[in-house]
Design a protein around this motif. Structure first.
Motif, PDB file in Angstrom:
ATOM      1  N   GLY A 135       5.836 -12.024  -3.289  1.00 28.21           N
ATOM      2  CA  GLY A 135       7.173 -12.715  -2.917  1.00 28.21           C
ATOM      3  C   GLY A 135       8.385 -11.568  -2.823  1.00 28.21           C
ATOM      4  N   ILE A 136       7.972 -10.331  -2.899  1.00 25.13           N
ATOM      5  CA  ILE A 136       8.868  -9.337  -3.059  1.00 25.13           C
ATOM      6  C   ILE A 136       8.461  -8.372  -1.611  1.00 25.13           C
ATOM      7  CG2 ILE A 136      10.015  -6.959  -3.698  1.00 25.13           C
ATOM      8  CD1 ILE A 136       9.326  -8.442  -6.553  1.00 25.13           C
ATOM      9  N   CYS A 137       9.295  -8.150  -0.859  1.00 25.19           N
ATOM     10  CA  CYS A 137       8.907  -7.288   0.351  1.00 25.19           C
ATOM     11  C   CYS A 137       8.403  -5.970  -0.009  1.00 25.19           C
ATOM     12  CB  CYS A 137      10.252  -7.044   1.367  1.00 25.19           C
ATOM     13  SG  CYS A 137      11.656  -6.148   1.004  1.00 25.19           S
ATOM     14  N   LYS A 138       8.002  -5.530   0.861  1.00 24.65           N
ATOM     15  CA  LYS A 138       7.039  -4.224   0.766  1.00 24.65           C
ATOM     16  C   LYS A 138       8.017  -2.855   0.279  1.00 24.65           C
ATOM     17  CE  LYS A 138       4.179  -0.986   3.144  1.00 24.65           C
ATOM     18  NZ  LYS A 138       3.481  -0.492   4.273  1.00 24.65           N
ATOM     19  N   THR A 139       9.049  -3.017   1.047  1.00 19.53           N
ATOM     20  CA  THR A 139      10.193  -2.163   0.854  1.00 19.53           C
ATOM     21  C   THR A 139      10.640  -2.118  -0.628  1.00 19.53           C
ATOM     22  OG1 THR A 139      10.870  -1.933   3.292  1.00 19.53           O
ATOM     23  CG2 THR A 139      12.564  -0.961   1.630  1.00 19.53           C
TER      24      THR A 139
ATOM     25  N   ILE B 199      11.530 -14.153   3.806  1.00 20.72           N
ATOM     26  CA  ILE B 199      12.471 -13.540   3.290  1.00 20.72           C
ATOM     27  C   ILE B 199      12.297 -13.143   2.038  1.00 20.72           C
ATOM     28  CG2 ILE B 199      14.895 -14.371   2.476  1.00 20.72           C
ATOM     29  CD1 ILE B 199      15.001 -16.357   4.580  1.00 20.72           C
ATOM     30  N   CYS B 200      12.886 -11.954   1.636  1.00 20.87           N
ATOM     31  CA  CYS B 200      12.306 -11.357   0.148  1.00 20.87           C
ATOM     32  C   CYS B 200      13.342 -11.864  -0.912  1.00 20.87           C
ATOM     33  CB  CYS B 200      12.531  -9.972   0.259  1.00 20.87           C
ATOM     34  SG  CYS B 200      12.467  -9.021  -1.329  1.00 20.87           S
ATOM     35  N   TYR B 201      12.975 -12.465  -1.850  1.00 22.16           N
ATOM     36  CA  TYR B 201      13.984 -12.972  -2.811  1.00 22.16           C
ATOM     37  C   TYR B 201      14.603 -12.201  -3.598  1.00 22.16           C
ATOM     38  CZ  TYR B 201      11.037 -11.754  -7.046  1.00 22.16           C
ATOM     39  OH  TYR B 201      10.433 -11.122  -8.147  1.00 22.16           O
TER      40      TYR B 201
END
Length: 87
Positions: free
Chosen positions: A76-80, A62-64
């Protein structure tokens, strides 16, 4: 102003659940649904999702930053989000 102590308490609880293999028992989908429920509830208490998911969000997918399920992460951040907001 954010409820930092509440956010970090929830983060500590999530780390305990991980340590005790609760997430492994639940499986990925149920774990993510549980975390999404916790995040929704935390808004009522002015908690910060970034603090709640610190050092655990990526492990459970889960992206913070956007509070969405994801497979690929960068710090910790999604690729998008990383490509959209941090590049």
């Amino acid at each position: 102003m954010s409820n930092h102590s509440g956010s970090y308490m929830l983060n500590d609880i999530l780390k305990i659940l991980e340590k005790e293999s609760v997430f492994q028992f639940l499986g990925k989908e149920k774990t993510q649904n549980l975390i999404f429920d916790i995040l929704r509830m935390s808004y009522q208490y002015d908690c910060n999702p970034g603090e709640i998911l610190e050092n655990i969000g990526e492990k459970i997918g889960i992206c913070y930053y956007c509070q969405s399920a994801a497979e690929e992460f960068h710090n910790g951040i999604c690729k998008t989000c990383h490509e959209t907001d941090f590049s």
